[in-house]
Design an enzyme around this catalytic site. Sequence first.
Site, PDB file in Angstrom:
ATOM      1  N   CYS A 261       0.880  -1.101   0.006  1.00 52.54           N
ATOM      2  CA  CYS A 261       0.133  -0.140  -0.005  1.00 52.54           C
ATOM      3  C   CYS A 261       1.087   1.289  -0.154  1.00 52.54           C
ATOM      4  O   CYS A 261       1.486   1.526   0.970  1.00 52.54           O
ATOM      5  CB  CYS A 261      -0.984   0.115   1.208  1.00 52.54           C
ATOM      6  SG  CYS A 261      -1.760   1.509   1.199  1.00 52.54           S
ATOM      7  N   HIS A 288      -2.153  -1.424  -3.543  1.00 53.08           N
ATOM      8  CA  HIS A 288      -3.003  -0.408  -3.259  1.00 53.08           C
ATOM      9  C   HIS A 288      -1.991   0.967  -3.951  1.00 53.08           C
ATOM     10  O   HIS A 288      -1.079   1.012  -3.202  1.00 53.08           O
ATOM     11  CB  HIS A 288      -3.327  -0.229  -1.838  1.00 53.08           C
ATOM     12  CG  HIS A 288      -4.303  -1.347  -1.390  1.00 53.08           C
ATOM     13  ND1 HIS A 288      -4.804  -1.305  -0.310  1.00 53.08           N
ATOM     14  CD2 HIS A 288      -4.812  -2.286  -1.965  1.00 53.08           C
ATOM     15  CE1 HIS A 288      -5.686  -2.284  -0.036  1.00 53.08           C
ATOM     16  NE2 HIS A 288      -5.718  -3.126  -1.121  1.00 53.08           N
ATOM     17  N   ASP A 333      -6.265   3.409  -4.785  1.00 46.46           N
ATOM     18  CA  ASP A 333      -6.595   3.380  -3.419  1.00 46.46           C
ATOM     19  C   ASP A 333      -7.514   4.670  -3.402  1.00 46.46           C
ATOM     20  O   ASP A 333      -7.943   5.164  -4.407  1.00 46.46           O
ATOM     21  CB  ASP A 333      -5.538   3.345  -2.533  1.00 46.46           C
ATOM     22  CG  ASP A 333      -5.848   2.722  -1.217  1.00 46.46           C
ATOM     23  OD1 ASP A 333      -7.064   2.337  -1.181  1.00 46.46           O
ATOM     24  OD2 ASP A 333      -4.968   2.703  -0.541  1.00 46.46           O
ATOM     25  N   HIS A 334      -7.518   5.259  -2.155  1.00 48.19           N
ATOM     26  CA  HIS A 334      -8.799   6.345  -1.874  1.00 48.19           C
ATOM     27  C   HIS A 334      -8.670   7.297  -2.883  1.00 48.19           C
ATOM     28  O   HIS A 334      -7.479   7.781  -3.282  1.00 48.19           O
ATOM     29  CB  HIS A 334      -8.083   6.793  -0.439  1.00 48.19           C
ATOM     30  CG  HIS A 334      -8.329   5.847   0.719  1.00 48.19           C
ATOM     31  ND1 HIS A 334      -7.651   6.022   1.848  1.00 48.19           N
ATOM     32  CD2 HIS A 334      -8.830   4.241   0.673  1.00 48.19           C
ATOM     33  CE1 HIS A 334      -7.735   4.984   2.689  1.00 48.19           C
ATOM     34  NE2 HIS A 334      -8.545   3.945   1.923  1.00 48.19           N
ATOM     35  N   TYR A 347     -13.928   6.387  -1.226  1.00 48.97           N
ATOM     36  CA  TYR A 347     -14.647   5.380  -2.343  1.00 48.97           C
ATOM     37  C   TYR A 347     -15.512   5.608  -3.101  1.00 48.97           C
ATOM     38  O   TYR A 347     -16.403   4.828  -3.420  1.00 48.97           O
ATOM     39  CB  TYR A 347     -14.649   4.061  -1.439  1.00 48.97           C
ATOM     40  CG  TYR A 347     -13.646   3.415  -0.708  1.00 48.97           C
ATOM     41  CD1 TYR A 347     -12.748   2.549  -1.570  1.00 48.97           C
ATOM     42  CD2 TYR A 347     -13.409   3.496   0.558  1.00 48.97           C
ATOM     43  CE1 TYR A 347     -11.569   2.086  -0.889  1.00 48.97           C
ATOM     44  CE2 TYR A 347     -12.077   2.849   1.064  1.00 48.97           C
ATOM     45  CZ  TYR A 347     -11.474   2.175   0.354  1.00 48.97           C
ATOM     46  OH  TYR A 347     -10.297   1.644   0.951  1.00 48.97           O
TER      47      TYR A 347
END
Length: 374
Positions: A261, A288, A333-334, A347
Amino acid sequence: MYTSVLVDKNESGEYNMKMTLRWFGSKHDSVTLKQIRQIPGCVGVITTLYDTKPGEVWTKEAIKAMKDEVEEAGLELSGIESVNIHDDIKIGASTRDEYIKNYIETLENLGEAGIDLVCYNFMPVFDWTRSDLAKMRTDGSTVLSYDQELIDKIDPTAMFEQIDSNSNGFVMPGWEPERLARVKELFELYKEVDEEKLFENLIYFLKAIMPTCEKYNIKMAIHQDDPAWPVFGLPRIVNNKENIKRILDAVPVMNNGLTLCTGSLGSSPNNDIPDMIRSFKGRVHFGHVRNLIHHAPGKFDEAAHLSSDGSLDMYEIMKAFYDIGMEGPIRPDHGRMIWDEVAMPGYGLYDRALGATYLNGLWEAIDKLSKANK
C-alpha cells in the site's frame, strides 16, 4: 512443507497485472458493478462479505452468491479485502485457536470457490486512522487527511463517533459499529500487547493457516499499518522495510506475502516505496496505489493519483511493480470526492476511475518504453 515460488510470465511473455476496483457489495456501495465495468482496463473487483463479523465462518453459499454476482456483471472477482481477523488472535487470547479454526474453514471455502487472494491487516483496534474524512482542497474537492496534533487531542474511545459523523451515512471499513462498541474493552485487552507480542501472535496465526493456503494456492497479503507509526499508544509492526522483511522471513513461503500500500507506507517519508517493491519481489501479491502530500511530520493529506498532485512519484512506483513482473491485482486506492459525488469517503467512483485510467496509462508507457529499449 513450505515452498517458495516466484511469479512467472504468461505464455505470450507478458506480465498479467490486473487493474481492479474495491467494491463493498450492492447493499453497501454507492458504486455499481455496471459502472466499474465501464472503466477502461478495469477487469475485476476486490470485494468482501461486508455483513460478516470477524471470527465468523464464510459459508460456501454466501461466497458463491458473491462471486456469481460479480461474474454475471462481466467482471472477475480478483480477491478478497478483507477476511477480518478476530481480536482474540491478535491479542493471543486463550480462545484464539477456535477463531483460527474458523478462519481456516473460511479459507477452505474461498479456495474451493477458486478465490486465491486475501488481503488482511493485523492492526490493533483501528484498521486505519484519519483526523478528517472530508478536508476541503483549493479545487473544491475533499480528501481524507491526517494531522497528529489533532489526533493527540482526541479521546480514542470517541474516535468512532467522529468517523461515523463524517461518513456520509456509509459504514466505513474497519469502523463497523459492533466492533467499535467495544473500544474501551479492546484498549484494555491490548494493554499488555507490545510490538513483540503482536509480532509473535501474527506469526502464530500465519504458521497455522499456511498449510491451507498452500493447498489452495491462496496468497495471504498483509496490508501495512495506516499511518506507519503508533497511534494512541497501540503497537505497529507492518510499517517499514525492516519489519516487513522480518514477517516474510519468519514464514518463508510465497503464500505469506504483501498488499503493498503506497499510501500507508508513504505516510512516512522514510519509506522508499520503489525500493521496497523491488526488495520483496515474489511476495508482493496485491497493490494499493494512491498518492498523498506531506505538509509536516505526522501531517498529510491524500491527493489525486497524478504524481504532481502529491509527494509520491507514481511513475517510479508503477515502474517498480512492472520491474518485479507484477501479476496480481492493483487498484487505485482512496480517491478525492469530486464532481459533487456523495459516496463513502475515499471510495467514490469518479476519482478512483480517473486513478485507474492514469495508472493504466503509466503501465502502458512503461511497457512500451521497456520493449523499445530491448
